[in-house]
Design a protein around this motif. Structure first.
Motif, PDB file in Angstrom:
ATOM      1  N   PRO A  13      32.854  50.010  13.281  1.00 46.43           N
ATOM      2  CA  PRO A  13      31.481  50.479  13.084  1.00 46.43           C
ATOM      3  C   PRO A  13      30.504  49.993  14.163  1.00 46.43           C
ATOM      4  N   ALA A  14      29.369  50.677  14.235  1.00 48.41           N
ATOM      5  CA  ALA A  14      28.222  50.193  15.006  1.00 48.41           C
ATOM      6  C   ALA A  14      27.580  49.041  14.249  1.00 48.41           C
ATOM      7  N   LYS A  15      26.806  48.235  14.960  1.00 47.21           N
ATOM      8  CA  LYS A  15      26.042  47.188  14.267  1.00 47.21           C
ATOM      9  C   LYS A  15      24.565  47.345  14.585  1.00 47.21           C
ATOM     10  N   ILE A  16      23.762  46.857  13.643  1.00 46.24           N
ATOM     11  CA  ILE A  16      22.344  46.678  13.927  1.00 46.24           C
ATOM     12  C   ILE A  16      22.013  45.225  13.583  1.00 46.24           C
ATOM     13  N   ASN A  17      20.852  44.769  14.026  1.00 45.15           N
ATOM     14  CA  ASN A  17      20.413  43.411  13.706  1.00 45.15           C
ATOM     15  C   ASN A  17      19.158  43.539  12.843  1.00 45.15           C
ATOM     16  N   LEU A  18      19.288  43.214  11.558  1.00 43.66           N
ATOM     17  CA  LEU A  18      18.121  43.293  10.667  1.00 43.66           C
ATOM     18  C   LEU A  18      17.077  42.264  11.083  1.00 43.66           C
ATOM     19  N   ASP A  44      33.413  54.298  16.243  1.00 42.61           N
ATOM     20  CA  ASP A  44      34.343  54.679  17.312  1.00 42.61           C
ATOM     21  C   ASP A  44      35.749  54.578  16.728  1.00 42.61           C
ATOM     22  N   ASP A  45      36.598  55.545  17.032  1.00 45.92           N
ATOM     23  CA  ASP A  45      38.015  55.490  16.652  1.00 45.92           C
ATOM     24  C   ASP A  45      38.829  55.192  17.907  1.00 45.92           C
ATOM     25  N   VAL A  46      39.629  54.143  17.843  1.00 52.74           N
ATOM     26  CA  VAL A  46      40.417  53.726  19.002  1.00 52.74           C
ATOM     27  C   VAL A  46      41.905  53.873  18.653  1.00 52.74           C
ATOM     28  N   THR A  47      42.607  54.661  19.468  1.00 50.45           N
ATOM     29  CA  THR A  47      44.053  54.856  19.264  1.00 50.45           C
ATOM     30  C   THR A  47      44.809  54.154  20.391  1.00 50.45           C
ATOM     31  N   VAL A  48      45.803  53.351  20.010  1.00 48.64           N
ATOM     32  CA  VAL A  48      46.641  52.714  21.042  1.00 48.64           C
ATOM     33  C   VAL A  48      48.079  53.198  20.852  1.00 48.64           C
ATOM     34  N   ALA A  49      48.745  53.406  21.976  1.00 49.17           N
ATOM     35  CA  ALA A  49      50.145  53.862  21.963  1.00 49.17           C
ATOM     36  C   ALA A  49      50.901  53.144  23.077  1.00 49.17           C
ATOM     37  N   ASP A  50      52.156  52.783  22.804  1.00 52.00           N
ATOM     38  CA  ASP A  50      53.013  52.169  23.827  1.00 52.00           C
ATOM     39  C   ASP A  50      52.910  52.924  25.148  1.00 52.00           C
ATOM     40  N   ALA A  51      52.828  52.200  26.261  1.00 52.23           N
ATOM     41  CA  ALA A  51      52.787  52.843  27.582  1.00 52.23           C
ATOM     42  C   ALA A  51      53.304  51.850  28.616  1.00 52.23           C
ATOM     43  N   PRO A  52      53.718  52.354  29.790  1.00 53.79           N
ATOM     44  CA  PRO A  52      54.220  51.424  30.813  1.00 53.79           C
ATOM     45  C   PRO A  52      53.113  50.546  31.399  1.00 53.79           C
ATOM     46  N   GLY A  97      31.737  57.658  18.560  1.00 55.01           N
ATOM     47  CA  GLY A  97      30.706  58.155  17.658  1.00 55.01           C
ATOM     48  C   GLY A  97      29.482  57.262  17.712  1.00 55.01           C
ATOM     49  N   ILE A  98      29.611  56.136  18.421  1.00 50.80           N
ATOM     50  CA  ILE A  98      28.504  55.173  18.532  1.00 50.80           C
ATOM     51  C   ILE A  98      27.767  55.454  19.846  1.00 50.80           C
ATOM     52  N   PRO A  99      26.424  55.541  19.795  1.00 55.11           N
ATOM     53  CA  PRO A  99      25.680  55.818  21.032  1.00 55.11           C
ATOM     54  C   PRO A  99      25.998  54.795  22.127  1.00 55.11           C
ATOM     55  N   VAL A 100      26.149  55.275  23.377  1.00 52.12           N
ATOM     56  CA  VAL A 100      26.452  54.397  24.511  1.00 52.12           C
ATOM     57  C   VAL A 100      25.142  53.807  25.039  1.00 52.12           C
ATOM     58  N   MET A 101      25.154  52.500  25.325  1.00 48.25           N
ATOM     59  CA  MET A 101      23.973  51.770  25.815  1.00 48.25           C
ATOM     60  C   MET A 101      22.764  51.954  24.902  1.00 48.25           C
ATOM     61  N   VAL A 169      21.619  51.041   1.768  1.00 49.37           N
ATOM     62  CA  VAL A 169      20.501  51.738   2.391  1.00 49.37           C
ATOM     63  C   VAL A 169      20.968  52.819   3.350  1.00 49.37           C
ATOM     64  N   TRP A 170      19.996  53.600   3.813  1.00 51.61           N
ATOM     65  CA  TRP A 170      20.239  54.660   4.802  1.00 51.61           C
ATOM     66  C   TRP A 170      19.371  54.389   6.008  1.00 51.61           C
ATOM     67  N   TRP A 171      19.975  54.453   7.173  1.00 50.84           N
ATOM     68  CA  TRP A 171      19.248  54.274   8.422  1.00 50.84           C
ATOM     69  C   TRP A 171      19.132  55.612   9.117  1.00 50.84           C
ATOM     70  N   VAL A 172      17.910  55.950   9.543  1.00 51.30           N
ATOM     71  CA  VAL A 172      17.757  57.070  10.458  1.00 51.30           C
ATOM     72  C   VAL A 172      17.772  56.465  11.861  1.00 51.30           C
ATOM     73  N   VAL A 173      18.753  56.885  12.626  1.00 53.49           N
ATOM     74  CA  VAL A 173      19.011  56.312  13.956  1.00 53.49           C
ATOM     75  C   VAL A 173      18.405  57.263  14.983  1.00 53.49           C
ATOM     76  N   VAL A 174      17.357  56.806  15.683  1.00 56.79           N
ATOM     77  CA  VAL A 174      16.635  57.672  16.620  1.00 56.79           C
ATOM     78  C   VAL A 174      17.066  57.305  18.043  1.00 56.79           C
ATOM     79  N   LEU A 175      17.771  58.234  18.680  1.00 50.10           N
ATOM     80  CA  LEU A 175      18.397  57.954  19.978  1.00 50.10           C
ATOM     81  C   LEU A 175      17.436  58.216  21.129  1.00 50.10           C
ATOM     82  N   SER A 176      17.774  57.625  22.259  1.00 48.22           N
ATOM     83  CA  SER A 176      17.000  57.793  23.480  1.00 48.22           C
ATOM     84  C   SER A 176      17.887  58.488  24.499  1.00 48.22           C
TER      85      SER A 176
END
Ligand code: C5P
Length: 301
Positions: A13-18, A44-52, A97-101, A169-176
């Motif tokens: 999950p994303a985090k906020i600081n109350l 964010d969903d992160v998938t890992v798979a065996d690779a060289p 799914g989490i806003p970048v920066m 609670v519900w947060w309305v997340v206002v992006l920039s």
């Protein structure tokens, strides 16, 4: 016979600081914090798979996310296999799914998700204590992304202690449209607050309000010491914040080092109508519940 492909997907999950209480810089340059984290329902969903070899990719291209060894998810994967003295590698795929920066710790969520996914992919059975320690070495917010829920953060944010939170609670997340650099915001904090204390106090009134589940009080006690620095670097946020307050949420808050702004609602219908109103006026915003769980496995194949 073809070996089956091992693949694990972890959601973080994303985090906020109350509350984000910031002290003067330590000898190592980091700032001592007394913060109340809450995990919110953007993931964010992160998938890992065996690779060289180690590599990282995104399911959809996004500016500002490095796709080389600098990516914190690769650093997390390498750190965990090194901890176990192994020579293994994985392909990491991130669905963002989490806003970048945005001040919502998306990179930290990717690192936490990768730690857990790599642990499960090769059944490393890392102890919680070791996972949290390695997480803390990767970044200040990474241990909390493992934990989720609501927690007190001290040290530089990496020392996390769960606290009771009966609010829902519900947060309305206002992006920039433009991100803010966390180091730049902290540097400007130092200019504005040269006499900041060495040991910021724990916000006990907020801790108590969360334990009781009193949303009104929580809303009144939301606080971010980085707000003056962020609004100096991004004066446009002052007007946005004022517009959000007019809509009458239970509280308005800068998320982390910004520039994302948050509105607090107890009632989901009110939150939805704020989103509709703001969207019509050209804002980019979304809705997220809090608190939610920390990093967890969603697919194992
Ligand atoms: O720990 P993390 O990698 O998330 O920190 C990113 C940057 O944010 C640090 O390099 C530092 O400039 C700033 N920071 C800080 N004090 C903290 C956390 C972060 O100065 N407690």
């Amino acid at each position: 016979m073809v070996e089956p492909t091992h693949r694990v997907t972890v959601r973080a999950p994303a985090k906020i600081n109350l509350h984000l209480g910031v002290g003067g810089p330590r000898a190592d340059g980091f700032h001592p914090l007394a913060t109340i984290y809450q995990a919110v329902g953007l993931y964010d969903d992160v998938t890992v798979a065996d690779a060289p070899d180690w590599s990282v990719g995104l399911t959809a291209p996004i500016d500002g996310v490095p796709l080389d060894d600098d990516n914190i998810a690769i650093r997390a994967g390498r750190a965990l296999v090194a901890h176990h003295g192994l020579d293994l590698a994985a392909r990491i795929t991130i669905a963002k799914g989490i806003p970048v920066m945005g001040g919502m710790a998306g990179g930290s969520a990717d690192a936490a998700a990768t730690l857990l996914a790599v642990d499960r992919l090769w059944d490393l059975q890392t102890s919680d204590e070791d996972l949290l320690r390695i997480a803390g070495e990767l970044g200040s917010d990474v241990p909390f992304a493992l934990l989720g829920g609501t927690a007190l953060g001290t040290g530089r944010g990496e020392v996390v202690t769960p606290i009771p939170d009966r609010s829902s609670v519900w947060w309305v997340v206002v992006l920039s449209d433009e991100g803010l650099s966390t180091p730049a915001v902290y540097r400007h904090f130092d200019v504005l607050a040269p006499d900041a204390v060495a040991d910021p106090p724990v916000p006990q009134a907020l801790v108590d309000a969360l334990a009781e589940g009193y949303t009104d009080e929580v809303g009144a006690l939301l606080h971010n010491d980085l707000w003056p620095a962020a609004r100096d670097l991004r004066p446009d946020l002052v007007d946005v914040e004022a517009q959000l307050r007019i809509l009458g949420p239970d509280g308005v808050l800068l998320s982390g080092s910004g520039p994302t702004l948050l509105m607090l609602y107890e009632d989901v219908e009110e939150a939805r109508s704020a989103v509709a109103d703001l969207t019509e006026r050209g804002f980019r915003c979304t809705i997220a519940p809090g608190p939610v769980a920390g990093a967890h496995v969603v697919t194992y194949a």
